[in-house]
Design an enzyme around this catalytic site. Structure first.
Site, PDB file in Angstrom:
ATOM      1  N   GLY C 204       0.800  -1.212   0.000  1.00  0.00           N
ATOM      2  CA  GLY C 204       0.000   0.000   0.000  1.00  0.00           C
ATOM      3  C   GLY C 204       0.829   1.255   0.000  1.00  0.00           C
ATOM      4  CB  ALA C 229      -5.069  -8.961  -5.002  1.00  0.00           C
ATOM      5  CG  LEU C 230      -2.543  -2.245  -4.183  1.00  0.00           C
ATOM      6  CD1 LEU C 230      -2.233  -1.685  -5.556  1.00  0.00           C
ATOM      7  CD2 LEU C 230      -3.076  -1.176  -3.255  1.00  0.00           C
ATOM      8  CG  ASP C 231       1.146  -3.190  -3.427  1.00  0.00           C
ATOM      9  OD1 ASP C 231       1.535  -2.895  -4.572  1.00  0.00           O
ATOM     10  OD2 ASP C 231       0.898  -2.343  -2.552  1.00  0.00           O
ATOM     11  CD  GLU C 232      -2.977  -9.406  -1.543  1.00  0.00           C
ATOM     12  OE1 GLU C 232      -3.586 -10.397  -1.980  1.00  0.00           O
ATOM     13  OE2 GLU C 232      -3.299  -8.790  -0.509  1.00  0.00           O
TER      14      GLU C 232
END
Lengths: 287, 287, 287, 287
Positions: C204, C229-232
């Site tokens: 994040g 999925a953010l940063d995943e």
């Protein structure tokens, strides 16, 4: 007369202002102390001053049992928090361990080799596995089982043993039990833990499995002071090692063992040589 | 009145004795200077004291053109060597380069992005390859060929250009010519070089080939000040990267390029921000 | 006839069983292909086989437009997923960037130096800051603002431009906008992002601030494929640098910039040279 | 019937040509062997092929005492050098040590913990210091002094003991004596040494002192096979740690100890698990 190598170490933190270093060094120099190390750091965000001064006891004109009184005016006028240590006083360490022995072996070896100016006062474990290892080093080993419904009582037994042994600090050398807040509170900034991940990544249980599942390319280990919040205490030291897709969970565990014991030992060394100050859940480590 | 962020930086070395830090900080504090960074180090083997003090110019009561006079009694009584810098004065850097451009590109990018408080005064090269690159940044580019029997003359031309450009220091950004002792002497501790090995391993030419032949498992790069002895000047910064049998010479060269530019840039940053003292062919780098 | 150095690269994954390597190498060898690199890996936990084969096109007796047909029986009998690449085909990369330029500068420099066998087809940004930088490299720059209530429309504009430019993959070079799931889905495993932390730590926004607050002793950067999925997404490459209490947030940001650009560039190189396979949100990177 | 986890490991090197991998995997697969690891590498400069194959013994249809005969036609037609190992056979290691104990402690701990599939057959030392340490592990300790004028005789005694103990390889765990060429020749690629520097930098005596004098910013340790030329044998593993001007020689020695024991242990592990091939004074280490 102290031996030539005996030193005193003063750790100080206080609100930052003009002239603190000048005042501190004038005080030591004024009592004929030869400063052999002076590290200081100012957190300019919060306006906090930190320092570590080490000076030769040979020729130092102020007896240390008068230090408190003599230093009071400087300390009070700067609102200092401070601690005084002597290199000649060997700290007494307790080690708590579960089944995995690699950190314990490493600590015992360093102590036996004379690498650290410290003594192991006792070893506590919730398993009996390492009893003979510890005892052949001539160190008391206490097997205190941790039954699910008897943890509070077991902790009382541990606390009793630790007090009796006059320990200065505790090393959790892969001790797989969670300490109660009461236990932690009894030893503020005096319990060192090694967590087998690069915190804050993979806090909690089974971090190597979690690291494998996430597919990270580097794994780590973290030594920190224990606080009431699990794996969230002030970090003392971290290190990492590169891995690839070729390393399975068992490889991560194998490579991680070496990280764990080295990182933990660096943290213990910094603690033993009085190099660590804590502030706002962060550490200042003067190397 | 200086802007709030303007600072002065004092670098000091002298024989170690009682009370130097106290004297220094009392001097700055006595002129109402707010010390925002104080790093000191004592080489206890040789008994030499080193310090870097940085203080806010805002409110500092001593005009810097009077500093020399005011500071003389302290400096003389401690046999100090010292230098005073101001953060508001942007150093002027010359870059010397041959055919390989990766370090030059990196330096130009950092300067253009405003990452460094410095200006590139000019770029000199024994090849014309990077003329348009440099000129599109609005920086003078001088192509001075190095014919085998005309090196002395070419160096004279270089020196003339560097003097005219009023440069403060020189960066050899993979400049593949050996400087004459006269050239080096003209800029003591003011010529930074990047060598593409982990010195003292693989000094001289073709270090990646030599590293490959030796079968090392880690390669490195070294930034150092240039002295008359090739690749033997005081080391400022080094870094390494792991390799395996799978990496051929071309891979080492490719991986090494990144090391070179990062290590060189860290050294330039330390030099620019006045963090480096030299002593007995070693550096003290206050980070 | 292809130039001597032209190669073909086959990436394969399939359920593991006896004899896959033998079948693959017999197929290439049987068409007179000289295998110059063969890397394989078996995930023994999930029973999945991965391989990368690279062979010289010189003398290879099977025209690549017949490869599909000729390879079908092997591929089908082993339930292979596979991709064929040719080193002679230069991939076309799009770069998306916001205000921070260090990764963009680095990518432009590597491309201009000929370090990468790829072309930058275009640069897209939600800010106009880097227009002249990009254009002086002769590369189209598209400024597409991202108004809070016009993101969907702006993304449509981006997608249109990317399709027109016939790009093969996208590099987010510190692009500070979150892509919609629709955008991500349009380029599966073809969008590379650099996140300025050691994921999964500090996912994040503002990771350097979070790292400072947590007091970590090592910071990192992570290159990964973008998923919904953010940063995943699957991690391609990570690296770290040691810090201490002396480094404030601004220092972390400064040191982190170098990590970011190097880690991103390593991931781009691995992608460009067809070394990456993904599986269960993990990557196999054959170096 | 072998236990499920028992494996065979084949190490091969030969001139590179088409179809070697195909031939090897067809051979193992043809005897119903399930290949669980196959690593191969081609040195394209010298045209040499290297491979390590590991397969499950369960279900393998070829008794290993017939392997030689069955494999001969493949081996001969490709001019292979090859070695066959079985994971079920525990190698027997001899450790030679002088006064410094940190590597010895580490080796004993790993063996006692069951970290390595190997046995310590005996420990030889030119000093008696570690006799009781070794004996309390139940391992024979032989104190063989090395008088200046009696080295040849002492070496004969060592060789006699090593032969009697049926050892497979020797670990020099900070053994500070130089082995004679005759001794080295008796154990080709079977003597592992740890040198306390980043070779080829600082070969020979007192490397930490030399590193301090040179002012390096990173120190290292190197594990290598011993050859007749001192500190010039094939490198197996290296690692480094960052230092600064603040670390004196004593600090380098302290930090280096940890490097030494970890680097040596990684080399031992690679040797034990049959991952190392040597060629032209370089190693191929299949991880």
């Amino acid at each position: 007369m102290p031996p030539p190598s005996a030193t005193a170490i003063l750790l100080v933190s206080c609100p930052d202002q003009h002239g603190i270093v000048a005042a501190l060094s004038a005080f030591i120099t004024g009592h004929n102390g030869n400063i052999i190390a002076l590290d200081q750091y100012v957190d300019t965000v919060d306006g906090v001053f930190f320092a570590r001064m080490e000076w030769d006891m040979q020729g130092f004109a102020l007896p240390l049992d008068h230090f408190n009184t003599a230093f009071a005016s400087i300390a009070d006028s700067h609102q200092m928090e401070w601690r005084l240590h002597q290199s000649a006083t060997r700290p007494r360490m307790a080690v708590m361990v579960s089944r995995q022995g690699h950190c314990l072996y490493d600590i015992l070896a360093r102590t036996e080799c004379g690498e650290w100016p410290a003594d192991i006062a006792c070893v506590l474990s919730n398993h009996a596995d390492h009893a003979s290892l510890v005892e052949r080093h001539g160190i008391p080993f206490h097997h205190i089982p941790m039954p699910p419904n008897g943890k509070a009582e077991a902790e009382q037994q541990q606390l009793q043993l630790l007090r009796t042994a006059h320990i200065d600090f505790i090393v959790l050398a892969r001790y797989m039990q969670i300490l109660s807040p009461e236990f932690v509170t009894a030893f503020p900034c005096r319990i060192l833990n090694i967590h087998h991940s690069f915190l804050p990544a993979f806090a909690g249980a089974r971090p190597y499995h979690a690291a494998y599942d996430r597919g990270v390319k580097i794994i780590g280990a973290t030594a920190h002071y224990v606080t009431a919040a699990l794996d969230e205490g002030p970090i003392i030291e971290q290190d990492v090692i590169r891995v690839s897709h070729r390393q399975g969970v068992e490889d991560l565990i194998r490579l991680g063992r070496d990280l764990e014991k080295i990182v933990l030992s660096r943290a213990i060394y910094a603690h033993l040589t009085h190099r660590i100050l804590t502030y706002k859940n962060r550490t200042v480590v003067f190397n």
